[in-house]
Design a protein around this motif. Structure first.
Motif, PDB file in Angstrom:
ATOM      1  N   PHE A  44      -1.376   3.730  -0.366  1.00 59.58           N
ATOM      2  CA  PHE A  44      -2.532   3.333  -1.528  1.00 59.58           C
ATOM      3  C   PHE A  44      -2.241   1.801  -2.315  1.00 59.58           C
ATOM      4  O   PHE A  44      -1.400   1.109  -1.760  1.00 59.58           O
ATOM      5  N   ASP A  45      -2.920   0.964  -2.274  1.00 61.62           N
ATOM      6  CA  ASP A  45      -3.206  -0.546  -2.215  1.00 61.62           C
ATOM      7  C   ASP A  45      -2.250  -0.649  -4.199  1.00 61.62           C
ATOM      8  O   ASP A  45      -2.607  -0.240  -4.599  1.00 61.62           O
ATOM      9  N   TRP A  46      -1.029  -0.977  -3.828  1.00 58.94           N
ATOM     10  CA  TRP A  46      -0.069  -1.918  -4.349  1.00 58.94           C
ATOM     11  C   TRP A  46      -1.057  -2.593  -5.597  1.00 58.94           C
ATOM     12  O   TRP A  46      -0.763  -1.992  -6.892  1.00 58.94           O
ATOM     13  N   VAL A  47      -1.825  -3.817  -4.936  1.00 59.21           N
ATOM     14  CA  VAL A  47      -2.263  -4.400  -5.992  1.00 59.21           C
ATOM     15  C   VAL A  47      -3.249  -3.873  -6.996  1.00 59.21           C
ATOM     16  O   VAL A  47      -3.573  -4.492  -8.542  1.00 59.21           O
ATOM     17  N   GLU A  48      -4.390  -2.588  -6.432  1.00 59.59           N
ATOM     18  CA  GLU A  48      -5.121  -2.243  -7.230  1.00 59.59           C
ATOM     19  C   GLU A  48      -4.388  -1.435  -8.251  1.00 59.59           C
ATOM     20  O   GLU A  48      -4.998  -1.128  -9.601  1.00 59.59           O
ATOM     21  N   LEU A  49      -3.102  -0.956  -7.682  1.00 60.12           N
ATOM     22  CA  LEU A  49      -2.771   0.020  -8.930  1.00 60.12           C
ATOM     23  C   LEU A  49      -2.412  -1.013 -10.009  1.00 60.12           C
ATOM     24  O   LEU A  49      -2.178  -0.779 -11.161  1.00 60.12           O
ATOM     25  N   THR A  50      -1.330  -1.818  -9.588  1.00 67.51           N
ATOM     26  CA  THR A  50      -0.742  -2.799 -11.057  1.00 67.51           C
ATOM     27  C   THR A  50      -1.258  -3.811 -11.413  1.00 67.51           C
ATOM     28  O   THR A  50      -0.881  -4.253 -12.361  1.00 67.51           O
ATOM     29  N   GLU A  51      -2.597  -4.399 -10.523  1.00 65.33           N
ATOM     30  CA  GLU A  51      -3.653  -5.300 -10.796  1.00 65.33           C
ATOM     31  C   GLU A  51      -3.215  -6.826 -10.857  1.00 65.33           C
ATOM     32  O   GLU A  51      -2.707  -7.648 -11.616  1.00 65.33           O
ATOM     33  N   ILE A  52      -1.987  -6.667 -10.006  1.00 66.84           N
ATOM     34  CA  ILE A  52      -0.803  -7.875  -9.624  1.00 66.84           C
ATOM     35  C   ILE A  52      -1.136  -8.673  -8.219  1.00 66.84           C
ATOM     36  O   ILE A  52      -0.719  -7.335  -7.463  1.00 66.84           O
ATOM     37  N   ALA A  53      -1.810  -9.871  -8.481  1.00 67.50           N
ATOM     38  CA  ALA A  53      -1.430 -10.168  -7.038  1.00 67.50           C
ATOM     39  C   ALA A  53      -0.731 -10.432  -5.956  1.00 67.50           C
ATOM     40  O   ALA A  53       0.107 -11.394  -6.961  1.00 67.50           O
ATOM     41  N   THR A  54      -0.393 -10.405  -4.849  1.00 67.77           N
ATOM     42  CA  THR A  54       1.048 -11.198  -4.524  1.00 67.77           C
ATOM     43  C   THR A  54       0.441 -11.452  -3.134  1.00 67.77           C
ATOM     44  O   THR A  54      -0.902 -11.785  -2.277  1.00 67.77           O
ATOM     45  N   ASP A  55       0.721 -12.997  -2.423  1.00 70.71           N
ATOM     46  CA  ASP A  55       0.723 -13.942  -1.754  1.00 70.71           C
ATOM     47  C   ASP A  55       0.238 -12.171  -0.209  1.00 70.71           C
ATOM     48  O   ASP A  55      -0.737 -13.010   0.731  1.00 70.71           O
ATOM     49  N   GLY A  56       1.021 -11.489   0.225  1.00 71.35           N
ATOM     50  CA  GLY A  56       0.940 -10.993   0.741  1.00 71.35           C
ATOM     51  C   GLY A  56       0.543  -9.303   0.218  1.00 71.35           C
ATOM     52  O   GLY A  56       0.590  -8.499   0.969  1.00 71.35           O
ATOM     53  N   GLY A  57       0.053  -8.841  -0.552  1.00 67.70           N
ATOM     54  CA  GLY A  57      -0.475  -7.708  -0.680  1.00 67.70           C
ATOM     55  C   GLY A  57       0.528  -6.949  -1.162  1.00 67.70           C
ATOM     56  O   GLY A  57       2.136  -7.346  -1.080  1.00 67.70           O
ATOM     57  N   GLY A  58       0.689  -5.449  -0.641  1.00 69.65           N
ATOM     58  CA  GLY A  58       1.501  -5.015  -1.106  1.00 69.65           C
ATOM     59  C   GLY A  58       0.992  -2.938  -0.972  1.00 69.65           C
ATOM     60  O   GLY A  58      -0.359  -3.256  -1.361  1.00 69.65           O
ATOM     61  N   ILE A  59       1.519  -2.306  -0.804  1.00 69.57           N
ATOM     62  CA  ILE A  59       1.295  -0.464  -0.415  1.00 69.57           C
ATOM     63  C   ILE A  59       2.748   0.641  -1.402  1.00 69.57           C
ATOM     64  O   ILE A  59       3.406  -0.160  -1.264  1.00 69.57           O
ATOM     65  N   LEU A  60       1.373   1.340  -1.519  1.00 69.39           N
ATOM     66  CA  LEU A  60       2.866   2.408  -2.588  1.00 69.39           C
ATOM     67  C   LEU A  60       2.485   3.223  -1.439  1.00 69.39           C
ATOM     68  O   LEU A  60       1.552   3.776  -1.951  1.00 69.39           O
ATOM     69  N   LYS A  61       3.611   3.931  -0.824  1.00 69.65           N
ATOM     70  CA  LYS A  61       3.395   5.498   0.129  1.00 69.65           C
ATOM     71  C   LYS A  61       3.934   6.500  -0.438  1.00 69.65           C
ATOM     72  O   LYS A  61       5.163   6.162  -1.189  1.00 69.65           O
ATOM     73  N   LEU A  62       3.216   7.643  -0.599  1.00 72.49           N
ATOM     74  CA  LEU A  62       4.020   8.758  -1.232  1.00 72.49           C
ATOM     75  C   LEU A  62       4.079  10.035  -0.111  1.00 72.49           C
ATOM     76  O   LEU A  62       3.372  10.043   0.630  1.00 72.49           O
ATOM     77  N   TRP A  63       5.084  10.641  -0.287  1.00 74.28           N
ATOM     78  CA  TRP A  63       5.624  11.466   0.473  1.00 74.28           C
ATOM     79  C   TRP A  63       5.904  12.585  -0.147  1.00 74.28           C
ATOM     80  O   TRP A  63       6.435  12.972  -1.009  1.00 74.28           O
ATOM     81  N   ARG A  64       4.629  13.818   0.258  1.00 72.08           N
ATOM     82  CA  ARG A  64       4.486  15.215  -1.058  1.00 72.08           C
ATOM     83  C   ARG A  64       4.534  16.286  -0.008  1.00 72.08           C
ATOM     84  O   ARG A  64       3.684  15.978   0.794  1.00 72.08           O
ATOM     85  N   ASN A  65       4.334  17.566  -1.248  1.00 68.40           N
ATOM     86  CA  ASN A  65       4.211  18.533  -1.323  1.00 68.40           C
ATOM     87  C   ASN A  65       3.161  18.742  -1.790  1.00 68.40           C
ATOM     88  O   ASN A  65       4.066  19.396  -3.180  1.00 68.40           O
ATOM     89  N   LYS A  66       2.023  19.449  -2.120  1.00 69.34           N
ATOM     90  CA  LYS A  66       1.424  19.639  -3.496  1.00 69.34           C
ATOM     91  C   LYS A  66       1.277  18.610  -4.218  1.00 69.34           C
ATOM     92  O   LYS A  66       1.493  17.362  -3.762  1.00 69.34           O
TER      93      LYS A  66
END
Length: 166
Positions: A44-66
């Motif tokens: 997921f795009d971290w900037v879209e999730l947090t509405e906080i802009a950073t110079d280099g953007g950000g990501i949020l990754k999840l590993w899940r089962n269901k």
């Protein structure tokens, strides 16, 4: 006096052994998560999730089962480098957190964006999330990031993940 000293040393030995045993248990769970090919990775795009802009953007990754999350990586790009937080979970609670700060190298007095150097790493083994009981191992020194005072400082990451999986 000698008997009391011996009892204290024995108790310290039991506590140390118990803690080391718990570290092994946590690392075994982490290794199991890392080798689990049934987990689904989502990014997921971290900037879209947090509405906080950073110079280099950000990501949020999840590993899940269901809907059960086992691993989270939050990576934030900054003008000087990158901050990465990896959280491993068991039964929905964090058991291990690894936080790193990487800084760009320098070449001819300017930042070299092709070179990232790890300057700091904290590994936090969590024995009791609710009561903030943990052991922290640190390597290096933070250069431009701020440290956490408590495992509860990682709660916003967990809250973002809860919103995603709903």
């Amino acid at each position: 006096m000698k008997k009391t000293f011996l009892i204290i040393l024995t108790l310290i030995g039991f506590v140390t052994f118990g803690q080391e045993n718990k570290l092994d248990q946590i690392n075994n769970v982490v290794n199991s998560i890392e080798s689990d090919s049934t987990l689904t990775e989502s990014e997921f795009d971290w900037v879209e999730l947090t509405e906080i802009a950073t110079d280099g953007g950000g990501i949020l990754k999840l590993w899940r089962n269901k809907n059960q999350v086992f691993k989270i990586i939050e990576e934030i790009g900054l003008s000087y480098g990158r901050i990465r937080t990896t959280i491993y979970l068991e039964s929905g609670l964090p058991i291990k957190i690894v936080e790193t700060e990487e800084n760009f190298g320098h070449k001819n007095g300017e930042l070299n964006y092709k070179e990232l150097n790890e300057v700091f790493k904290a590994t936090i083994y969590i024995f009791d999330w609710e009561n903030d009981k943990s052991k922290i191992e640190r390597i290096g020194k933070r250069v431009l990031s701020e440290g956490s005072c408590s495992t509860f400082d990682y709660e916003p990451i967990l809250e973002r993940v809860k919103k995603i999986i709903k």
